[in-house]
Design a protein around this motif. Structure first.
Motif, short mmCIF file in Angstrom:
data_model
loop_
_atom_site.label_atom_id
_atom_site.label_comp_id
_atom_site.label_asym_id
_atom_site.label_seq_id
_atom_site.Cartn_x
_atom_site.Cartn_y
_atom_site.Cartn_z
N PHE A 49 13.29 35.68 -10.24
CA PHE A 49 13.48 34.89 -11.46
C PHE A 49 12.28 33.98 -11.76
O PHE A 49 11.86 33.85 -12.91
CB PHE A 49 14.75 34.04 -11.32
CG PHE A 49 15.04 33.13 -12.48
CD1 PHE A 49 15.75 33.59 -13.58
CD2 PHE A 49 14.62 31.81 -12.47
CE1 PHE A 49 16.03 32.75 -14.65
CE2 PHE A 49 14.90 30.96 -13.54
CZ PHE A 49 15.60 31.44 -14.63
N TYR A 50 11.73 33.33 -10.74
CA TYR A 50 10.69 32.33 -10.95
C TYR A 50 9.29 32.89 -11.11
O TYR A 50 8.40 32.21 -11.61
CB TYR A 50 10.71 31.32 -9.80
CG TYR A 50 11.94 30.45 -9.80
CD1 TYR A 50 12.13 29.47 -10.77
CD2 TYR A 50 12.94 30.61 -8.85
CE1 TYR A 50 13.27 28.68 -10.79
CE2 TYR A 50 14.07 29.82 -8.85
CZ TYR A 50 14.23 28.85 -9.82
OH TYR A 50 15.36 28.07 -9.83
N ASP A 51 9.07 34.13 -10.71
CA ASP A 51 7.73 34.70 -10.77
C ASP A 51 7.23 34.76 -12.22
O ASP A 51 7.88 35.34 -13.09
CB ASP A 51 7.72 36.10 -10.15
CG ASP A 51 8.12 36.09 -8.67
OD1 ASP A 51 8.20 35.00 -8.07
OD2 ASP A 51 8.35 37.18 -8.13
N GLY A 52 6.11 34.12 -12.47
CA GLY A 52 5.52 34.11 -13.81
C GLY A 52 6.00 32.99 -14.72
O GLY A 52 5.49 32.85 -15.84
N ILE A 53 6.94 32.18 -14.27
CA ILE A 53 7.44 31.08 -15.11
C ILE A 53 6.43 29.93 -15.11
O ILE A 53 5.83 29.61 -14.08
CB ILE A 53 8.83 30.62 -14.65
CG1 ILE A 53 9.86 31.70 -15.00
CG2 ILE A 53 9.22 29.29 -15.28
CD1 ILE A 53 11.29 31.33 -14.73
N VAL A 54 6.23 29.31 -16.27
CA VAL A 54 5.24 28.24 -16.43
C VAL A 54 5.78 26.88 -15.99
O VAL A 54 6.99 26.65 -15.94
CB VAL A 54 4.75 28.13 -17.90
CG1 VAL A 54 4.12 29.43 -18.36
CG2 VAL A 54 5.86 27.69 -18.84
#
Length: 174
Positions: A49-54
Motif C-alpha cells: 500500500f505505501y510503496d510510491g506514496i508521497v
C-alpha cells in the motif's frame, strides 16, 4: 531506544524498513503500546500500500506526513478507521504517530515522523513507532504543504519479509 540501536536487538516482525530516495530508515514498531495500529501498518505494508506514496505535508521543525494514496491529506485505505490507542510515549525526534482528523478515532493509513520535539502531541495522537536508524534520511525529505515536488516512499517493508538479495549474474552470450 536510541538511534544507535543495534539491528540484532530488534524483532524483525516488529521492525520496518522505510526506503527513501536518500537511503534506508529503520523503524521499531511498538505493539506493546499500540497493537491495533501496528497491525494495521504491517497489514498495509505487506500489501504494498505505501510503496510510491508521497509525503504530502512536511513542516520544517515539526513533522513529515504520508500514507494518503490520493496525496491530498484526505485519503486513506479501504479498511475501517481505528480507535485511538493513546499512550504515554513521548513524541520526540523520530517518533512516529498515527495521523487523524479532529475525531480521535479516525486514524486509518496516514502517519507522521517527528523532526524534533513534538511533546505537545502527547496523549492526543497514537504513537506506534520510533526511528532507530536513518533519521538523517528523514531530515532530507522535501518540505512543503504540499511540497512542489514531493518525496515518495520508495518501498516500505516488514524486516521479517526481506530476503537477502542474491548477487546479480552477469548476462552471458549463448
Amino acid at each position: 531506544m536510541t538511534a544507535t540501536t543495534n539491528a540484532a536487538e530488534l524483532d524483525s516482525e516488529n521492525t520496518l524498513y522505510l526506503d527513501l530516495k536518500d537511503g534506508r530508515v529503520t523503524i521499531k514498531l511498538m505493539p506493546d503500546i499500540a497493537p491495533k495500529h501496528v497491525e494495521r501498518i504491517k497489514t498495509l505494508t505487506r500489501e504494498g500500500f505505501y510503496d510510491g506514496i508521497v509525503f504530502h505535508r512536511v513542516i520544517d521543525g515539526f513533522m513529515a506526513q504520508t500514507g494518503d494514496p490520493t496525496g491530498t491529506g484526505t485519503g486513506g485505505s479501504e479498511l475501517p478507521d481505528l480507535e485511538a490507542e493513546f499512550n504515554d510515549y513521548n513524541f520526540g525526534r523520530g517518533t512516529i504517530g498515527a495521523a487523524r482528523s479532529a475525531s480521535p478515532n479516525s486514524a486509518n493509513s496516514q502517519w507522521f515522523i517527528c523532526f524534533d520535539d513534538c511533546s505537545f502531541l502527547n496523549n492526543q495522537y497514537t504513537v506506534w513507532g520510533q526511528v532507530v536508524d536513518g533519521m538523517d534520511h528523514v531530515d532530507d525529505i522535501t518540505r512543503g504543504e504540499p511540497p512542489a515536488n514531493p518525496d515518495k516512499i520508495v518501498k516500505l517493508q516488514v524486516a521479517a519479509d526481506v530476503k537477502e538479495e542474491a548477487p546479480k549474474k552477469e548476462a552471458t552470450a549463448e
